[in-house]
Write an enzyme that holds these catalytic residues in place. Structure first.
Site, PDB file in Angstrom:
ATOM      1  N   LYS A  68      -8.871 -19.651  21.411  1.00  0.00           N
ATOM      2  CA  LYS A  68      -8.173 -19.389  22.671  1.00  0.00           C
ATOM      3  C   LYS A  68      -8.422 -20.475  23.721  1.00  0.00           C
ATOM      4  O   LYS A  68      -7.496 -20.900  24.414  1.00  0.00           O
ATOM      5  CB  LYS A  68      -8.622 -18.024  23.208  1.00  0.00           C
TER       6      LYS A  68
ATOM      7  N   PHE B 263     -15.813 -10.126  19.872  1.00  0.00           N
ATOM      8  CA  PHE B 263     -14.760  -9.121  19.753  1.00  0.00           C
ATOM      9  C   PHE B 263     -13.540  -9.740  19.054  1.00  0.00           C
ATOM     10  O   PHE B 263     -13.079 -10.806  19.420  1.00  0.00           O
ATOM     11  CB  PHE B 263     -14.368  -8.609  21.144  1.00  0.00           C
ATOM     12  N   GLN B 264     -13.045  -9.054  18.042  1.00  0.00           N
ATOM     13  CA  GLN B 264     -11.885  -9.492  17.260  1.00  0.00           C
ATOM     14  C   GLN B 264     -12.074 -10.861  16.615  1.00  0.00           C
ATOM     15  O   GLN B 264     -11.142 -11.649  16.508  1.00  0.00           O
ATOM     16  CB  GLN B 264     -10.602  -9.450  18.095  1.00  0.00           C
TER      17      GLN B 264
ATOM     18  N   MET C   2       7.091   3.263 -11.672  1.00  0.00           N
ATOM     19  CA  MET C   2       6.552   2.299 -12.631  1.00  0.00           C
ATOM     20  C   MET C   2       5.185   2.749 -13.128  1.00  0.00           C
ATOM     21  O   MET C   2       4.838   2.569 -14.303  1.00  0.00           O
ATOM     22  CB  MET C   2       6.473   0.907 -11.982  1.00  0.00           C
TER      23      MET C   2
ATOM     24  N   GLU D 223       1.618  -6.853  11.449  1.00  0.00           N
ATOM     25  CA  GLU D 223       1.562  -8.281  11.106  1.00  0.00           C
ATOM     26  C   GLU D 223       1.951  -8.557   9.660  1.00  0.00           C
ATOM     27  O   GLU D 223       2.425  -9.651   9.336  1.00  0.00           O
ATOM     28  CB  GLU D 223       0.172  -8.845  11.397  1.00  0.00           C
TER      29      GLU D 223
HETATM   30  C1  LIG Z   1       0.712  -2.765  -2.376  1.00  0.00           C
HETATM   31  C2  LIG Z   1       0.797  -2.278  -3.787  1.00  0.00           C
HETATM   32  N1  LIG Z   1       0.042  -1.240  -4.199  1.00  0.00           N
HETATM   33  C3  LIG Z   1       0.142  -0.793  -5.466  1.00  0.00           C
HETATM   34  C4  LIG Z   1       0.990  -1.380  -6.360  1.00  0.00           C
HETATM   35  C5  LIG Z   1       1.074  -0.867  -7.796  1.00  0.00           C
HETATM   36  N2  LIG Z   1       2.432  -0.351  -8.076  1.00  0.00           N
HETATM   37  C6  LIG Z   1       3.364  -1.074  -8.721  1.00  0.00           C
HETATM   38  S1  LIG Z   1       4.813  -0.299  -8.864  1.00  0.00           S
HETATM   39  C7  LIG Z   1       4.229   1.067  -8.081  1.00  0.00           C
HETATM   40  C8  LIG Z   1       5.114   2.263  -7.854  1.00  0.00           C
HETATM   41  C9  LIG Z   1       6.233   1.976  -6.945  1.00  0.00           C
HETATM   42  O1  LIG Z   1       6.879   3.181  -6.625  1.00  0.00           O
HETATM   43  P1  LIG Z   1       8.306   3.189  -5.959  1.00  0.00           P
HETATM   44  O2  LIG Z   1       8.329   2.268  -4.797  1.00  0.00           O
HETATM   45  O3  LIG Z   1       8.704   4.598  -5.694  1.00  0.00           O
HETATM   46  O4  LIG Z   1       9.216   2.514  -7.055  1.00  0.00           O
HETATM   47  P2  LIG Z   1       9.716   3.088  -8.466  1.00  0.00           P
HETATM   48  O5  LIG Z   1       8.833   2.481  -9.504  1.00  0.00           O
HETATM   49  O6  LIG Z   1       9.615   4.569  -8.430  1.00  0.00           O
HETATM   50  O7  LIG Z   1      11.115   2.600  -8.573  1.00  0.00           O
HETATM   51  C10 LIG Z   1       2.893   0.896  -7.733  1.00  0.00           C
HETATM   52  C11 LIG Z   1       2.062   1.908  -7.065  1.00  0.00           C
HETATM   53  C12 LIG Z   1       1.731  -2.487  -5.896  1.00  0.00           C
HETATM   54  N3  LIG Z   1       2.565  -3.173  -6.691  1.00  0.00           N
HETATM   55  N4  LIG Z   1       1.644  -2.902  -4.607  1.00  0.00           N
END
Ligand SMILES: Cc1ncc(C[n+]2csc(CCOP(=O)(O)OP(=O)(O)O)c2C)c(N)n1
Ligand SMILES: [Mg+2]
Lengths: 158, 577
Positions: free
Chosen positions: B162, B112-113, B474, B50
């Protein structure tokens, strides 16, 4: 500064939680909140007392206005207005203190609405300060229970 | 004729002109699915999760400007959708989410749900409704679309028990218009404020336009271009605003903020008049507020009054639609004589010479920036590009020069990893004739991989550009700079073989390890018109995003690539300009 914000909103289930949710989500402070129907049964009026600097109060007013259920928001503090709060208090009495309690009730214009042997239930309406003053006129042990409604208010302009 | 609630709901969606619904079935919505199945005008996209449905509808909405629509079941259906709803909410994307609910008599019984969908989503929707009676269905759908698409747009949820989808009633005509005393969507900007702005603009010696997502959502790109050309002012765009003004144009200083260009951030820092147009002074834009634009006055144009003076106090607030306010400014400034800003431009050209997006290539590794530059070249700058969240997102924003609105689709506000792939699918469904690329990372792509299956089922050929640096890059970058290189949990050990993975989903996969193979692989991918191609590109694991304003820094405190010291140019010489 302390502000009294008056909100007219749709009388819908959930409208109250939208307002309460907004205050908690954005970290705005609520000193008191009252809500009841208006003469138009589809609308409610909510009166909120909050404390914050001008920027925060401006945000509170704008964020409230943004809620879809909100029809109108007024910062009463910015205009001529009347504010009142209602207090119900249970005050203990004994043969020693009864006369003194009654004198204080007279002084504040508080009404006895229920009299039992050991306690009075009294009613007092007024500005929050008056209610505070009234309560501090008694010893802590004399006050058995207190219930305050929180502030409600109206703008004086017709 | 009598119809059941589900049929009335589907007819209402039809009346709203809905062409696609992204959804996933379950007990509480089976009647709705039954009615939807019988409706030929609405195409249902069966996602695999979803969250993918909400991101798919979101990508569809961002690419087309129409309202995205999602249908999910009660309980886990709606909780799975919440991340996508919050993502749309933060970026003001018009979306209507229909969630099934347990039958009315069971509400509150821990059935439920059952979850309190209205309660759970309250803080991440523009508005939500719980339908209590079959007679409310049509009018609620009307209100939901009206609220979602007007004013500052946003997601609106309709929770429908529902039993209400089963009940029957005599059909009534779908309402043509809607009036709500508590919601006014049209705000006419104050002429008085516009006149004041004109005077300030005409006298400004160091003006800068700072355009945000409100220019794209508000379809104000044409007016923005005209206004910018007419005034000759420099313009910078936020991550959400890229493409509102062509980034290849000389008046464009590129993106501003944490990873903005040197010239954009320095121009903000030195400006005497900042014109915020559909932008909201987000913390990733302003950096340290105390150091923000020390010599500027602010004109702030926004449809949402609550954005004005929230983070930065506006000297001239103008509440109104970006499109209309810009048109009014154009009309009133036509015959105005403007202050000479040629010295300001000379200063900006000096800053430009710093060439803050320059990067060094090293032999044997592919630089992620090169991938984006080549993607730009191969697609002639015309693709719709979605992205996930991380370093790859910033490189895409910096090196793919977007010239058109709705060409760049990313989760700017919430920063949701997993957004890119389903959003690309939604964008491709909205714009089947356009090339769509999803720039992603090895971390992000694994958050919504399952939608590869949906993309096969509905043949939405998207090119996945995976900048595979083997890291949550990042996160690694922040740890390198601010945690003394303690790389806690930012290394993605045990990555899958993305080529085989793509193939197992019925798509094409290409792994690229050498720079000389990059361009041929990109060309091959975009030549595959009918297929989704997964390009797994091994990029330099140690590369960082520059420029960068470190936490607590202001616009003049930028770290630049290959220049070890912070380039702090806080001398105020440009004030003389
Ligand atoms: C759902 C979610 N969880 C955690 C983060 C924190 N976060 C921001 S950038 C990142 C790393 C992303 O890694 P990747 O997709 O390999 O991209 P890169 O920075 O290596 O280009 C994380 C964990 C986020 N933005 N979204
Ligand atoms: Mg990575």
């Amino acid at each position: 500064m302390r502000h009294i914000i008056s909100v007219i909103l749709e009388n819908e289930a959930g409208a109250l939680s939208r307002v309460a949710g907004l205050f908690s989500a954005r970290g705005f402070n609520i000193e008191s909140l009252t809500v009841a129907a208006t003469t138009d049964s589809t609308l409610s009026r909510m009166t909120i007392v909050s404390v914050g600097d001008d920027g925060i109060i401006e945000q509170i007013v704008k964020q409230l206005d943004k809620l879809i259920d909100v029809v109108k928001v007024v910062d009463l503090t910015a205009t001529e207005h009347i504010e009142r709060e209602l207090l119900l208090a249970k005050i203990s009495i004994s043969s020693d203190t009864q006369a003194d309690v009654e004198a204080k009730l007279d002084q504040f214009n508080a009404k006895i609405i229920d009299a039992a042997e050991e306690a009075y239930i009294v009613e007092l309406a007024g500005k929050s300060q008056k209610i505070k003053d009234f309560l501090s006129a008694f010893n802590a042990e004399q006050i058995i229970e207190v219930s305050r409604t929180g502030v409600t208010g109206v703008c004086q302009k017709i | 004729m009598k119809l059941n609630g589900a049929q009335i709901l589907v007819n209402s969606l039809k009346s709203e002109g809905v062409s696609h619904v992204f959804g996933y079935p379950g007990g509480a919505v089976l009647h709705i699915y039954d009615a939807l199945n019988a409706c030929e005008d609405i195409k249902h996209i069966l996602v695999r999760h979803e969250q993918g449905a909400t991101h798919g509808a979101d990508g569809y909405a961002r690419a087309s400007g129409k309202c995205g629509v999602t249908l999910v079941t009660s309980g886990p259906g709606i909780t799975n959708a919440v991340t996508g709803i919050a993502t749309a909410h933060m970026d003001s994307i018009p979306m209507v989410i229909i969630s099934g609910q347990v039958p009315s008599p069971l509400i509150g019984m821990d059935a439920f749900q059952e979850v309190d969908a209205v309660g759970i989503t309250r803080s991440c929707v523009k508005h939500n409704f719980l339908i209590k009676d079959i007679s409310e269905i049509a009018i609620t759908v009307k209100k939901a679309f009206h609220i979602a698409t007007t004013g500052r747009p946003g997601p609106v949820l309709i929770d429908i028990p529902k039993d209400i989808t089963i009940a029957k009633m005599e059909v009534e005509e779908y309402p043509k218009t809607i009036e709500m005393r508590s919601y006014k969507s049209t705000i006419k900007a104050s002429d008085h404020q516009i006149k004041k702005a004109v005077v300030m603009l005409a006298n400004s010696k160091r003006p800068i336009l700072y355009a945000g997502g409100g220019c794209i959502i508000g379809n104000a790109s044409k007016e923005l271009r005209e206004f910018t050309h007419m005034t000759g002012f420099p313009i910078t765009q936020t991550l959400m605003g890229l493409g509102a003004y062509p980034m290849t144009d000389n008046q464009s200083l590129g993106m501003l903020g944490m990873h903005g260009t040197y010239e954009a951030n320095m121009a903000m820092h030195g400006s005497d008049c900042v014109v915020a147009i559909g932008s909201r002074f987000d913390d990733r834009i302003t950096g340290n507020l105390e150091k923000f634009c020390p010599t500027a006055k602010f004109i702030h144009i926004d449809i949402d009054p609550s954005q004005i003076s929230k983070n930065v106090v506006a000297d001239i607030p103008i509440v109104g639609q970006t499109k209309q306010v810009l048109q009014a400014l154009i009309d009133q400034m036509k015959d105005k004589k403007l202050a000479d800003i040629s010295n300001w431009w000379s200063q900006i050209e000096e800053w430009r010479k710093v060439d803050s997006l320059a990067y060094k290539k090293s032999p044997g590794v592919i630089k992620p920036q090169t991938v984006i530059e080549m993607l730009y070249e191969v697609t002639k700058g015309k693709a719709i590009v979605t992205s996930d969240v991380g370093q790859h997102q910033m490189w895409a924003a910096q090196y793919y020069l977007f010239d058109e609105p709705r060409q760049w689709i990313n989760s700017g506000g919430l920063g949701t990893m997993g957004f890119g792939l389903p959003a690309a699918m939604g964008a491709k469904l909205a714009m089947p004739d356009r090339d769509v690329a999803c720039v992603t990372g090895d971390g992000s792509i694994q958050m919504m991989l399952q939608e590869l299956s949906t993309m096969l089922q509905y043949s939405t050929p998207v090119k996945i550009i995976n900048l595979n640096n083997g890291y949550l890059g990042m996160v690694r970058q922040w740890q390198e700079f601010f945690y003394e290189k303690r790389y806690a949990m930012s290394y993605m050990e045990a990555l899958p073989d993305f080529v085989k993975l793509a193939e197992s989903y019925g798509h094409m996969g290409i792994r690229v390890e050498k720079e000389e193979d990059l361009k041929p692989a990109l060309i091959e991918a975009f030549n595959q018109k009918e297929r989704t191609v997964f390009l797994d590109i091994v990029t330099d694991p140690s590369e960082n995003v520059f420029p960068m304003i470190p936490a607590g820094g202001g616009h003049s405190d930028m770290l630049l690539a290959g220049r070890d010291e912070m380039v702090s140019k806080d001398e105020t010489d440009f004030n003389a300009v």
